[in-house]
Design an enzyme around this catalytic site. Structure first.
Site, PDB file in Angstrom:
ATOM      1  N   ASP A 221      30.276   5.487 -52.187  1.00  0.00           N
ATOM      2  CA  ASP A 221      28.856   5.145 -52.365  1.00  0.00           C
ATOM      3  C   ASP A 221      28.317   5.762 -53.656  1.00  0.00           C
ATOM      4  OD1 ASP A 221      29.205   7.616 -51.131  1.00  0.00           O
ATOM      5  OD2 ASP A 221      27.584   7.376 -49.671  1.00  0.00           O
ATOM      6  N   ASP A 245      37.930  -3.784 -54.466  1.00  0.00           N
ATOM      7  CA  ASP A 245      37.389  -5.142 -54.601  1.00  0.00           C
ATOM      8  C   ASP A 245      35.931  -5.066 -55.051  1.00  0.00           C
ATOM      9  OD1 ASP A 245      37.209  -7.979 -54.285  1.00  0.00           O
ATOM     10  OD2 ASP A 245      36.262  -7.674 -52.331  1.00  0.00           O
TER      11      ASP A 245
HETATM   12  C1  IPM Z   1      39.594 -10.686 -55.324  1.00  0.00           C
HETATM   13  C2  IPM Z   1      39.020 -11.559 -54.228  1.00  0.00           C
HETATM   14  C3  IPM Z   1      39.962 -11.572 -53.036  1.00  0.00           C
HETATM   15  C4  IPM Z   1      40.041 -10.142 -52.515  1.00  0.00           C
HETATM   16  C5  IPM Z   1      39.623 -12.522 -51.886  1.00  0.00           C
HETATM   17  C6  IPM Z   1      39.321 -13.914 -52.340  1.00  0.00           C
HETATM   18  C7  IPM Z   1      40.719 -12.546 -50.871  1.00  0.00           C
HETATM   19  O1  IPM Z   1      37.738 -11.161 -53.897  1.00  0.00           O
HETATM   20  O2  IPM Z   1      40.717 -10.939 -55.767  1.00  0.00           O
HETATM   21  O3  IPM Z   1      38.908  -9.756 -55.769  1.00  0.00           O
HETATM   22  O4  IPM Z   1      39.129  -9.718 -51.779  1.00  0.00           O
HETATM   23  O5  IPM Z   1      41.005  -9.469 -52.828  1.00  0.00           O
HETATM   24 MN    MN Z   2      36.920  -9.695 -55.265  1.00  0.00          MN
END
Ligand code: IPM
Ligand code: MN
Ligand code: NAD
Length: 364
Positions: A221, A245
């Site tokens: 965070d 991500d």
């Molecule tokens: C990424 C995407 C993917 C992930 C999804 C579409 C599965 O957001 O490559 O960042 O979460 O890894």
């Molecule tokens: Mn992503």
């Protein structure tokens, strides 16, 4: 140099940006006398429609028989009501698992040429250069058990890591830090989650093998704030799958746009290359997509799979040069528009290619 590249362009803007990345690779190959071969296979929504599955066996076989896999993006609004394991995104998770790469390198660096259009002040971003190492095969995305029990009105996923999974990604992150500014930030939520306590303890243990790298820990965070407030303080950042991500999309703001970010996944049988962004259904098919993230992903193919470091740098320099000359896709235009020329996806691709050609010719 010979390289067999499997192209899985996918959905939405995936094919639009991947075409430009492939064209740049062809330019580099023809200028240097390299033999790059390209095979195309389906993944994601297009595969659901044509093959009844988001990842046909044929695509997996072709991926495993290649030297590098270049992916566009998957996903589309028409698939949003499908269960997670039937969606286009499931195809992406499956190809990642099949290839086995667990360290997803996501570089995010500021372009001074884009500072004028950034929501962050230039003195904050100038010189920022972060290499995120996102663990890609564990955590909430793959942890068992997982379930969506519609009758009970209950669903859960499991954020699970083993010591071995953390060690292997941490080692790659430390090694990369050794080649950069020797600073590693590990991001977790160890104040709340058991899995993060294991993560932190394991990274701390691995640090003993790398006494020349300084290690710090941050909670996710707080980190989401620090990367915007003081992005220059970070060198290599290692984190689990979901945190990585989220933080890497956020780092698009430091670079200029989500459409600028490339990635390479290493450590498995075959490296997988994909821009960080998705299929962008809101702009697909309109020529509005920024192909620079995909083109810089092509640069990572040259660096990590072809061993062509000079050519990788040339592609990155060409991107910088084109921005310096004031060429932009619409996502890069914010605020002062004077001196800028807005280009379509294919026009931007052509500009970069032209510049790559010039740079390669002048370096010979
Ligand atoms: C990424 C995407 C993917 C992930 C999804 C579409 C599965 O957001 O490559 O960042 O979460 O890894
Ligand atoms: Mn992503
Ligand atoms: P997204 O990354 O597709 O788009 C987010 C925003 O950024 C949109 O406004 C989009 O127009 C813009 N954008 C993204 N890439 C751009 C580019 N190259 N040029 C200009 N603008 C760009 O994320 P989303 O809208 O949350 O998701 C759309 C679909 O993509 C979903 O189905 C999602 O699951 C999927 N997705 C796939 C991948 C992947 O295949 N690697 C990654 C992320 C999301």
């Amino acid at each position: 140099m010979k390289l067999k590249i499997l192209v899985v362009a996918g959905d939405g803007i995936g094919p639009e940006v991947t075409n430009e990345a492939v064209a740049v690779l062809k330019e580099v190959a023809s200028a240097g006398g390299h033999e790059f071969s390209f095979t195309e296979k389906r993944i994601g929504g297009v595969a659901i429609v044509q093959d009844g599955t988001p990842l046909p066996q044929e695509t997996i076989d072709a991926a495993l028989a290649s030297d590098a896999v270049l992916l566009g993006a998957v996903g589309g609004n028409e698939f949003n009501s499908l269960a997670p394991d039937k969606r286009p995104e499931a195809g992406l998770l499956k190809i990642r698992a099949a290839l086995g790469g667990f360290a997803n390198l996501r570089p995010a660096f500021a372009f001074k040429e884009l500072a004028i259009n950034s929501p962050l002040r230039p003195e904050i971003t100038d010189g920022a250069d972060i290499l995120f190492v996102r663990e890609l095969l564990g955590g909430l995305y793959f942890g068992q058990p997982r379930e969506w029990n519609r009758a009970k009105g209950e669903a859960f996923n499991t954020m699970r890591y083993t010591t071995g999974e953390v060690e292997r990604v941490a080692r790659i992150a430390f090694q990369l830090a050794q080649k950069r500014h020797k600073k590693l930030t590990s991001v977790d939520k160890a104040n709340v989650l058991d899995v993060s306590q294991l993560w932190r303890a394991t990274v701390t243990e691995v640090a003993k093998e790398f006494p020349d790298v300084s290690l710090e820990h941050q909670y996710v965070d707080a980190m989401s704030m620090h990367i915007l407030n003081r992005p220059r303080d970070f060198d290599v950042v290692v984190t689990e799958n979901l945190f990585g991500d989220i933080l890497t999309d956020e780092s698009g703001v430091i670079t200029g746009s989500l459409g600028m970010l490339p990635s390479a996944t290493i450590g498995g049988k075959v490296n997988l290359y994909e821009p960080v962004h998705g299929s962008a259904p809101d702009i697909a098919g309109k020529g509005l997509a920024n192909p620079l993230g995909a083109i810089m992903t092509a640069a990572l193919v040259l660096r990590h799979s072809a061993g062509l470091e000079a050519e990788a740098k040339t592609v990155e320099s060409a991107v910088r040069k084109v921005l310096e000359l004031g060429f932009r896709t619409p996502d890069l235009v914010r605020g002062d528009k004077s001196g800028l020329t807005v280009l379509s996806t294919t026009q931007m691709g052509a500009k970069v290619r032209e510049t790559v050609k010039q740079l390669l010719a002048s370096s010979r």
